[in-house]
Design a protein around this motif. Structure first.
Motif, PDB file in Angstrom:
ATOM      1  N   GLY A   1      29.890   7.764  32.522  1.00  0.00           N
ATOM      2  CA  GLY A   1      28.458   7.717  32.296  1.00  0.00           C
ATOM      3  C   GLY A   1      28.074   7.030  31.006  1.00  0.00           C
ATOM      4  O   GLY A   1      28.856   6.958  30.051  1.00  0.00           O
ATOM      5  N   ASN A   2      26.840   6.556  30.990  1.00  0.00           N
ATOM      6  CA  ASN A   2      26.329   5.896  29.788  1.00  0.00           C
ATOM      7  C   ASN A   2      26.049   6.884  28.660  1.00  0.00           C
ATOM      8  O   ASN A   2      25.763   6.486  27.540  1.00  0.00           O
ATOM      9  CB  ASN A   2      25.048   5.126  30.132  1.00  0.00           C
ATOM     10  N   ASP A   3      26.135   8.189  28.950  1.00  0.00           N
ATOM     11  CA  ASP A   3      25.971   9.205  27.908  1.00  0.00           C
ATOM     12  C   ASP A   3      27.304   9.654  27.318  1.00  0.00           C
ATOM     13  O   ASP A   3      27.361  10.593  26.527  1.00  0.00           O
ATOM     14  CB  ASP A   3      25.227  10.419  28.465  1.00  0.00           C
ATOM     15  N   GLY A   4      28.400   8.994  27.710  1.00  0.00           N
ATOM     16  CA  GLY A   4      29.709   9.338  27.173  1.00  0.00           C
ATOM     17  C   GLY A   4      30.427  10.418  27.934  1.00  0.00           C
ATOM     18  O   GLY A   4      31.388  10.998  27.426  1.00  0.00           O
ATOM     19  N   THR A   5      30.018  10.706  29.175  1.00  0.00           N
ATOM     20  CA  THR A   5      30.669  11.732  29.989  1.00  0.00           C
ATOM     21  C   THR A   5      31.474  11.074  31.100  1.00  0.00           C
ATOM     22  O   THR A   5      30.965  10.208  31.813  1.00  0.00           O
ATOM     23  CB  THR A   5      29.636  12.690  30.601  1.00  0.00           C
ATOM     24  N   LEU A   6      32.725  11.496  31.229  1.00  0.00           N
ATOM     25  CA  LEU A   6      33.571  11.031  32.329  1.00  0.00           C
ATOM     26  C   LEU A   6      33.600  12.103  33.401  1.00  0.00           C
ATOM     27  O   LEU A   6      33.919  13.261  33.138  1.00  0.00           O
ATOM     28  CB  LEU A   6      34.984  10.743  31.824  1.00  0.00           C
ATOM     29  N   HIS A   7      33.266  11.709  34.640  1.00  0.00           N
ATOM     30  CA  HIS A   7      33.199  12.640  35.770  1.00  0.00           C
ATOM     31  C   HIS A   7      34.371  12.370  36.709  1.00  0.00           C
ATOM     32  O   HIS A   7      34.663  11.205  37.043  1.00  0.00           O
ATOM     33  CB  HIS A   7      31.892  12.464  36.536  1.00  0.00           C
ATOM     34  N   ALA A   8      35.013  13.448  37.158  1.00  0.00           N
ATOM     35  CA  ALA A   8      36.075  13.350  38.158  1.00  0.00           C
ATOM     36  C   ALA A   8      35.607  14.047  39.432  1.00  0.00           C
ATOM     37  O   ALA A   8      35.104  15.171  39.397  1.00  0.00           O
ATOM     38  CB  ALA A   8      37.355  13.994  37.645  1.00  0.00           C
ATOM     39  N   ILE A   9      35.761  13.352  40.583  1.00  0.00           N
ATOM     40  CA  ILE A   9      35.234  13.813  41.863  1.00  0.00           C
ATOM     41  C   ILE A   9      36.350  13.747  42.893  1.00  0.00           C
ATOM     42  O   ILE A   9      37.159  12.786  42.895  1.00  0.00           O
ATOM     43  CB  ILE A   9      34.048  12.927  42.306  1.00  0.00           C
ATOM     44  N   ASP A  10      36.397  14.733  43.787  1.00  0.00           N
ATOM     45  CA  ASP A  10      37.361  14.693  44.881  1.00  0.00           C
ATOM     46  C   ASP A  10      37.011  13.531  45.816  1.00  0.00           C
ATOM     47  O   ASP A  10      35.879  13.448  46.316  1.00  0.00           O
ATOM     48  CB  ASP A  10      37.336  16.017  45.651  1.00  0.00           C
ATOM     49  N   ALA A  11      37.976  12.642  46.059  1.00  0.00           N
ATOM     50  CA  ALA A  11      37.697  11.421  46.814  1.00  0.00           C
ATOM     51  C   ALA A  11      37.422  11.679  48.285  1.00  0.00           C
ATOM     52  O   ALA A  11      36.773  10.860  48.952  1.00  0.00           O
ATOM     53  CB  ALA A  11      38.872  10.448  46.676  1.00  0.00           C
ATOM     54  N   GLN A  12      37.867  12.805  48.836  1.00  0.00           N
ATOM     55  CA  GLN A  12      37.663  13.089  50.246  1.00  0.00           C
ATOM     56  C   GLN A  12      36.377  13.852  50.527  1.00  0.00           C
ATOM     57  O   GLN A  12      35.751  13.670  51.565  1.00  0.00           O
ATOM     58  CB  GLN A  12      38.848  13.898  50.795  1.00  0.00           C
ATOM     59  N   THR A  13      35.952  14.698  49.587  1.00  0.00           N
ATOM     60  CA  THR A  13      34.814  15.584  49.854  1.00  0.00           C
ATOM     61  C   THR A  13      33.607  15.326  48.969  1.00  0.00           C
ATOM     62  O   THR A  13      32.500  15.779  49.290  1.00  0.00           O
ATOM     63  CB  THR A  13      35.247  17.042  49.657  1.00  0.00           C
ATOM     64  N   GLY A  14      33.789  14.661  47.821  1.00  0.00           N
ATOM     65  CA  GLY A  14      32.690  14.476  46.885  1.00  0.00           C
ATOM     66  C   GLY A  14      32.469  15.666  45.967  1.00  0.00           C
ATOM     67  O   GLY A  14      31.509  15.686  45.183  1.00  0.00           O
ATOM     68  N   ARG A  15      33.361  16.646  46.009  1.00  0.00           N
ATOM     69  CA  ARG A  15      33.211  17.837  45.166  1.00  0.00           C
ATOM     70  C   ARG A  15      33.541  17.496  43.709  1.00  0.00           C
ATOM     71  O   ARG A  15      34.536  16.831  43.427  1.00  0.00           O
ATOM     72  CB  ARG A  15      34.130  18.947  45.670  1.00  0.00           C
ATOM     73  N   ALA A  16      32.701  17.949  42.780  1.00  0.00           N
ATOM     74  CA  ALA A  16      32.953  17.730  41.359  1.00  0.00           C
ATOM     75  C   ALA A  16      34.171  18.532  40.937  1.00  0.00           C
ATOM     76  O   ALA A  16      34.283  19.736  41.223  1.00  0.00           O
ATOM     77  CB  ALA A  16      31.735  18.129  40.540  1.00  0.00           C
ATOM     78  N   LEU A  17      35.088  17.881  40.231  1.00  0.00           N
ATOM     79  CA  LEU A  17      36.319  18.532  39.776  1.00  0.00           C
ATOM     80  C   LEU A  17      36.258  18.885  38.299  1.00  0.00           C
ATOM     81  O   LEU A  17      36.571  20.001  37.914  1.00  0.00           O
ATOM     82  CB  LEU A  17      37.521  17.623  40.059  1.00  0.00           C
ATOM     83  N   TRP A  18      35.879  17.960  37.467  1.00  0.00           N
ATOM     84  CA  TRP A  18      35.716  18.232  36.047  1.00  0.00           C
ATOM     85  C   TRP A  18      34.905  17.114  35.408  1.00  0.00           C
ATOM     86  O   TRP A  18      34.734  16.034  35.998  1.00  0.00           O
ATOM     87  CB  TRP A  18      37.065  18.405  35.329  1.00  0.00           C
ATOM     88  N   GLN A  19      34.417  17.371  34.203  1.00  0.00           N
ATOM     89  CA  GLN A  19      33.773  16.338  33.410  1.00  0.00           C
ATOM     90  C   GLN A  19      34.111  16.577  31.946  1.00  0.00           C
ATOM     91  O   GLN A  19      34.255  17.703  31.493  1.00  0.00           O
ATOM     92  CB  GLN A  19      32.264  16.312  33.629  1.00  0.00           C
ATOM     93  N   ARG A  20      34.275  15.471  31.221  1.00  0.00           N
ATOM     94  CA  ARG A  20      34.657  15.542  29.816  1.00  0.00           C
ATOM     95  C   ARG A  20      33.843  14.529  29.021  1.00  0.00           C
ATOM     96  O   ARG A  20      33.589  13.404  29.491  1.00  0.00           O
ATOM     97  CB  ARG A  20      36.141  15.230  29.633  1.00  0.00           C
ATOM     98  N   SER A  21      33.482  14.899  27.815  1.00  0.00           N
ATOM     99  CA  SER A  21      32.792  13.976  26.918  1.00  0.00           C
ATOM    100  C   SER A  21      33.820  13.064  26.251  1.00  0.00           C
ATOM    101  O   SER A  21      34.846  13.536  25.746  1.00  0.00           O
ATOM    102  CB  SER A  21      32.017  14.752  25.852  1.00  0.00           C
ATOM    103  N   THR A  22      33.538  11.788  26.271  1.00  0.00           N
ATOM    104  CA  THR A  22      34.427  10.821  25.628  1.00  0.00           C
ATOM    105  C   THR A  22      33.807  10.198  24.390  1.00  0.00           C
ATOM    106  O   THR A  22      34.406   9.300  23.786  1.00  0.00           O
ATOM    107  CB  THR A  22      34.801   9.703  26.616  1.00  0.00           C
ATOM    108  N   GLY A  23      32.629  10.625  24.002  1.00  0.00           N
ATOM    109  CA  GLY A  23      31.981  10.068  22.827  1.00  0.00           C
ATOM    110  C   GLY A  23      30.804   9.207  23.227  1.00  0.00           C
ATOM    111  O   GLY A  23      29.822   9.683  23.783  1.00  0.00           O
ATOM    112  N   ALA A  24      30.920   7.927  22.979  1.00  0.00           N
ATOM    113  CA  ALA A  24      29.831   7.001  23.271  1.00  0.00           C
ATOM    114  C   ALA A  24      29.822   6.624  24.748  1.00  0.00           C
ATOM    115  O   ALA A  24      30.755   6.913  25.502  1.00  0.00           O
ATOM    116  CB  ALA A  24      29.959   5.753  22.405  1.00  0.00           C
ATOM    117  N   GLY A  25      28.743   5.940  25.148  1.00  0.00           N
ATOM    118  CA  GLY A  25      28.600   5.519  26.536  1.00  0.00           C
ATOM    119  C   GLY A  25      29.612   4.462  26.925  1.00  0.00           C
ATOM    120  O   GLY A  25      30.266   3.834  26.093  1.00  0.00           O
ATOM    121  N   VAL A  26      29.730   4.256  28.234  1.00  0.00           N
ATOM    122  CA  VAL A  26      30.733   3.349  28.788  1.00  0.00           C
ATOM    123  C   VAL A  26      30.056   2.379  29.737  1.00  0.00           C
ATOM    124  O   VAL A  26      29.277   2.788  30.608  1.00  0.00           O
ATOM    125  CB  VAL A  26      31.840   4.136  29.523  1.00  0.00           C
ATOM    126  N   ASP A  27      30.366   1.092  29.571  1.00  0.00           N
ATOM    127  CA  ASP A  27      29.858   0.064  30.470  1.00  0.00           C
ATOM    128  C   ASP A  27      30.942  -0.522  31.365  1.00  0.00           C
ATOM    129  O   ASP A  27      30.634  -1.220  32.324  1.00  0.00           O
ATOM    130  CB  ASP A  27      29.225  -1.088  29.667  1.00  0.00           C
TER     131      ASP A  27
END
Length: 415
Positions: free
Chosen positions: A237-263
Motif C-alpha cells: 500500500g501507499n501508506d506503507g502497509t504490506l498485505h498478504a492474502i490467500d491466493a485461493q480464497t481472498g482471505r486476509a492473512l496478515w499485514q505489516r507496516s514497512t514504513g513509507a509508501g510503495v510504488d
C-alpha cells in the motif's frame, strides 16, 4: 661509341656550374627518381597504414564488448514511465498509449496489436498462451499468437472497479489490484461481497473464462501491482502497509507496516518478500508470517556532490543468485545479500529508475546519462555500454539479447 643519357648531361652541366661558383637552378627530377621516390613513399605509407590498422585492431580486440551491436530499434507510441514488458516465445508484449502490441523479438516487426479504448493500457502478463492486461476500466485476455480476444470484462459488468493495474498470473488465476468506487445496494455484487466498497481491492479471475472468483478489500491505496508466490498474494500500500492474502480464497492473512509508501511491485524469493519503499529503505520480511528479517536504508547523502545523480523513484526489486538488485532513491544501482541485507557493491554509474535485468552473468540497467550498462553481476565490473536516445527505462534480458524500453522507443541489443 658510348652516348651520354640526357640525365647524365644534365648532371654534368650542374656540376660545372657549381664548380664555377654560379648558383644552379634546382635540377629537374628524372622520371626514374620520381618513380623511385613514389615507390618508397608508397611503401612507407603502406607500412604506416598497416601499423595503424594493427593498432586499431589491437584496440578493438582489447575491448571486444565495448559497443554491442544494436540489433534493431523501433519507435513507439508513448509507454508509461518505467513500464514493464514481457519477452516470451519469440515475441515481445508491451502496452503503449495506443494499445497492446506483440513484436517479433528478432526483428522488432509488429505481429499484432489490440487497440486501446482508454489510451492508458497497463503492462501485460503472459501465461499459458494468453496475454492479460488492463485497458482503463476493461480487463482483457487475448491469444498470445494472434491477439484474438478470449474474454473481456468491463465496467458495465463490474461497476465498482474503476481502474486496473498490471496483472499477475498464477495457479489458474489472474490477479489485479484495482481502484474501487461506491457500489449501490441493488448490485448483485454488493449482495455477494459487501454493501459498499470504497478504496482499493484485489481481485482474482479465472484465467480461462474471466469469471470473478473473489474480491478482497484493502484499506490502503494500491499504486503498485501485486505479487503472487506459494499460494499468497502480496499487495503493497501507499501508506506503507504490506498485505498478504490467500491466493485461493481472498482471505486476509496478515499485514505489516514497512514504513513509507510503495510504488513498485514487491518481489518474492526463497521464503522472503522484499519491498522497496519511497523513502529509500529496502525491507525483507518472512513471506509466510510477515515477520521482519532485515531492512537496509538506501538514501541520498545529506550533502550531494555536484556530480551525484538526482534522487529518483525506487525501482522494482530483482532477485537472482542470492543477491538483490535495485535502483535506490539516491540514483544508483545497489546490490545486497538477499539473506542478510549486507551491501555487496554499488555501481559507480548513475541509474535512472526502471527495472534492471539479470542474465548471462551480468546485470543490465539504464543510466541517467542516456546509456545502457552491462556490469558483472557479482562484482559490478563494467562489461560494456551503449548509447540510447533517452535516460532511464526498463530492461528484459534473454540469452541472446537485451531489450530496453524507454518512453518512446524499444531497442534490442546483442549481449
Amino acid at each position: 661509341m658510348r652516348v651520354d643519357s640526357p640525365d647524365e648531361v644534365a648532371d654534368a652541366r650542374r656540376d660545372a656550374l657549381l664548380e664555377g661558383g654560379i648558383s644552379a637552378d634546382p635540377p629537374k627530377r628524372s622520371r626514374h627518381r620520381i618513380v623511385r621516390r613514389a615507390l618508397v613513399t608508397g611503401v612507407a605509407g603502406a607500412g604506416l597504414g598497416l601499423l595503424g590498422y594493427r593498432l586499431l585492431r589491437l584496440r578493438r580486440d582489447d575491448q571486444p564488448r565495448s559497443d554491442p551491436r544494436v540489433l534493431w530499434r523501433r519507435d513507439l507510441a508513448r509507454s508509461p514511465a518505467g513500464a514493464e514488458f514481457v519477452v516470451a516465445n519469440g515475441s515481445i508484449y508491451l502496452s503503449t498509449s495506443t494499445g497492446l502490441q506483440a513484436l517479433d523479438a528478432a526483428t522488432g516487426q509488429v505481429r499484432w496489436q489490440v487497440a486501446s479504448r482508454a489510451g492508458d493500457s497497463w503492462s501485460p502478463a503472459v501465461a499459458d498462451g494468453a496475454v492479460y492486461f488492463g485497458d482503463g476500466n476493461v480487463s482483457l485476455a487475448v491469444d498470445a499468437a494472434d491477439g484474438r480476444v478470449r474474454w473481456r470484462t468491463d465496467a458495465s459488468q463490474h461497476p465498482f472497479l474503476l481502474k486496473w493495474s498490471s496483472p499477475a498470473v498464477a495457479d489458474g488465476f489472474v490477479y489485479w489490484s484495482t481502484y474501487a468506487g461506491g457500489l449501490s445496494g441493488a448490485s448483485p455484487f454488493s449482495q455477494r461481497y459487501m454493501s459498499e466498497i470504497k478504496g482499493c481491492v484485489v481481485t482474482a479471475w479465472a484465467v480461462g473464462s474471466g469469471e470473478l472468483r473473489w474480491l478482497a478489500r484493502i484499506d490502503s491505496a494500491l499504486l503498485s501491482p501485486v505479487a503472487v508466490a506459494a499460494g499468497m498474494v502480496y499487495a503493497a500500500g501507499n501508506d506503507g502497509t504490506l498485505h498478504a492474502i490467500d491466493a485461493q480464497t481472498g482471505r486476509a492473512l496478515w499485514q505489516r507496516s514497512t514504513g513509507a509508501g510503495v510504488d513498485a511491485r514487491p518481489a518474492v524469493a526463497a521464503g522472503s518478500v522484499y519491498v522497496n519503499d519511497k523513502d529509500g529503505t529496502l525491507n525483507a520480511l518472512d513471506a509466510a508470517t510477515g515477520a521482519p528479517r532485515w531492512s537496509a536504508p538506501i538514501r541520498p547523502a545529506a550533502t550531494r556532490a555536484p556530480t551525484s545523480p538526482a534522487p529518483t523513484e525506487p525501482s522494482p526489486v530483482v532477485i537472482a543468485g542470492g543477491l538483490v538488485y535495485l535502483g535506490g532513491v539516491d540514483g544508483y544501482l545497489h546490490v545486497l545479500d538477499a539473506a542478510t541485507g549486507e551491501p555487496r557493491w554499488k555501481a559507480p554509474e548513475a541509474a535512472a529508475g526502471g527495472s534492471p535485468a539479470v542474465a548471462n552473468g551480468c546485470v543490465y540497467f539504464a543510466g541517467s546519462d542516456r546509456k545502457v550498462y552491462a556490469v558483472d553481476a557479482l562484482t559490478g565490473a563494467r562489461r560494456w555500454t551503449v548509447e540510447t536516445e533517452a535516460s532511464g527505462g526498463s530492461l528484459v534480458a534473454t540469452n541472446d539479447a537485451v531489450y530496453h524500453l524507454s518512453e518512446y522507443r524499444l531497442s534490442a541489443l546483442r549481449v
